[in-house]
Enzyme design. Structure first.
Site, PDB file in Angstrom:
ATOM      1  CG  ASN A 288      -1.972  -1.149   1.093  1.00  0.00           C
ATOM      2  OD1 ASN A 288      -2.278  -1.638   0.006  1.00  0.00           O
ATOM      3  ND2 ASN A 288      -2.448  -1.609   2.233  1.00  0.00           N
TER       4      ASN A 288
ATOM      5  CB  SER B 100      -9.109   2.947  -0.992  1.00  0.00           C
ATOM      6  OG  SER B 100      -8.040   2.214  -0.417  1.00  0.00           O
TER       7      SER B 100
ATOM      8  N   GLY C  70      -1.690  -7.789   2.698  1.00  0.00           N
ATOM      9  CA  GLY C  70      -0.533  -8.433   3.315  1.00  0.00           C
ATOM     10  C   GLY C  70      -0.559  -9.936   3.167  1.00  0.00           C
TER      11      GLY C  70
ATOM     12  CG  HIS D 258      -8.987  -6.600   5.395  1.00  0.00           C
ATOM     13  ND1 HIS D 258      -9.193  -7.249   4.198  1.00  0.00           N
ATOM     14  CD2 HIS D 258      -8.611  -5.332   5.081  1.00  0.00           C
ATOM     15  CE1 HIS D 258      -8.956  -6.406   3.200  1.00  0.00           C
ATOM     16  NE2 HIS D 258      -8.614  -5.241   3.710  1.00  0.00           N
TER      17      HIS D 258
END
Length: 417
Positions: A218, A242, A328, A375
């Site tokens: 990210n 995003s 991740g 998540h």
């Protein structure tokens, strides 16, 4: 006669004295009883009471201590109430304990028990897990969309919206790399760097940079002092759309800030979830065109939604239930196929450090909370911790110490292996 009179007078005197003593005793009794009725006090145990039944002394002492603590708490309550009108009666606790995240005590105790054991790679279990992952997900060949596995006119089904698809146009096809971007070999050592607050002041930068292949998540910041703790080497970095929307205005107007931010990653791969949701496709393609227009050395690539669908099924078979896997876990899974030795940094999803319980930010660079509806970070961590204890991969939760073995196995590096 006189003697008899004196004798009777003496007897009467004794009676009067006795009666006076009796009246005095009765007066004292009534006075004490009145005091006890209006203001009861705790009776002191006589010092010489040696005839206590067996065990009574210990019980009485325990009760007295508890009683004293109760009195102290009642006194503290009135003070706390005056400070905190919104939560009457709630007692203040030390700052460290007050900030202990919900459920963290149990997981931290478990982690410390398991992490205290000397880690060693278990070749048999490592090869077995990597072989299972490769056979079910085929990440080496299909994790990335290429011109070899996705042709013009074919339909790409979104992995986050299974009922939606997009047809590959010639223009879209030209954004795909001609072949898979990874060499036809297995990397010896990979470092997958999450963005957890546990990396703050960790001193792990040089240790991370010693890996043969470094993956980051990210588009995290690497300068302004962060490099000492997270390193700078980058071979692959992910970018959630995003972030492109929030930080760079969806690349609709000025694109220079986006290109400038890519400089810190050098000649790396920018991995985008272009075909996870329909809304991701336009902004991800604009990222590709921006890189092309500005001549950036970064190369944009896209996750193959077929791979992500298989990856979701694989982790569900391991007990993970979540709307979507985190970035991740996605890249950690890819690393397990690409690399013989996988090291994870910054994969600690809790707000207290496992050693010392100090409060941590959500990320090492900010404290924006995660999207809990999407998540299941704690569950993901437990699955990774299980792989750590089985010797499949290596989780790093300690601060790094200079002068020890680096990730490639040579001496003189920084951090623990």
């Amino acid at each position: 006669m006189r003697g008899q009179f004196l004798k009777n007078l003496f007897s009467l005197g004794i009676v009067v004295v006795c009666l006076g003593g009796l009246l005095t005793t009765l007066s004292w009794y009534l006075s004490d009883n009145n005091k006890n009725h209006t203001a009861p006090v705790r009776q002191e145990v006589p010092q010489q009471a040696d005839d206590l039944s067996s065990g009574c002394r210990e019980i009485i002492d325990k009760v007295n201590r508890s009683y004293a603590q109760t009195l102290e708490k009642k006194e503290d309550k009135s003070k706390i109430f005056s400070k905190n009108q919104t939560a009457p009666g709630r007692q203040e606790v030390p700052q460290q304990a007050a900030e202990l995240c919900s459920g963290c005590r149990e997981i931290i105790d478990k982690v410390n028990r398991l992490y205290a054991q000397t880690w060693e790679k278990k070749e048999g279990k490592s090869k077995k897990f990597r072989s299972e992952l490769r056979s079910k997900c085929q990440g080496f060949e299909k994790a990335i969309i290429t011109q070899a596995n996705t042709v013009v006119g074919s339909k790409i089904v979104y992995d986050g919206e299974r009922k939606s698809s997009v047809q590959v146009t010639p223009e879209m096809f030209n954004t795909f790399p001609k072949e898979r971007p990874f060499p036809n070999k297995t990397y010896k050592t990979c470092a997958v760097v999450g963005n957890g607050g546990i990396l703050s002041d960790s001193g792990c930068g040089k240790m991370i940079d010693s890996a043969q292949f470094v993956i980051r998540c990210n588009m995290p910041p690497l300068n302004n002092g962060y490099q000492d703790h997270v390193g700078v080497k980058t071979d692959l970095v992910t970018a959630n759309p995003s972030i492109l929307v929030a930080k760079y205005g969806a690349l609709m107007e000025k694109r220079c800030p986006f290109i400038e931010s890519l400089r810190s990653y050098g000649n790396s791969l920018l991995l985008l979830p272009t075909f996870s949701y329909r809304r991701n496709t336009p902004v991800s393609l604009r990222a590709f065109y921006s890189i092309e227009d500005f001549g950036s050395p970064t190369r944009a690539i896209s996750f193959n939604p077929q791979y992500l669908q298989k990856l979701d099924v694989f982790w569900r078979s391991k007990g993970l239930r979540a709307v979507r896997l985190s970035s991740g876990l996605m890249v950690a899974s890819l690393a397990l196929e690409l690399c013989s030795n996988v090291h994870l940094f910054g994969f600690w999803p809790f707000s207290n450090h496992p050693h010392g319980l100090r409060t941590l930010k959500n990320h090492y660079y900010d404290d924006i909370p995660p999207k809990k509806k999407f998540h299941a970070m704690p569950v993901e961590f437990e699955l990774l911790l299980k792989l750590h204890t089985e010797g499949v991969l290596r989780l790093h939760l300690d601060d790094c110490v200079p002068g020890e073995v680096n990730l490639m196995g040579s001496t003189g590096g920084d951090g623990r292996p």
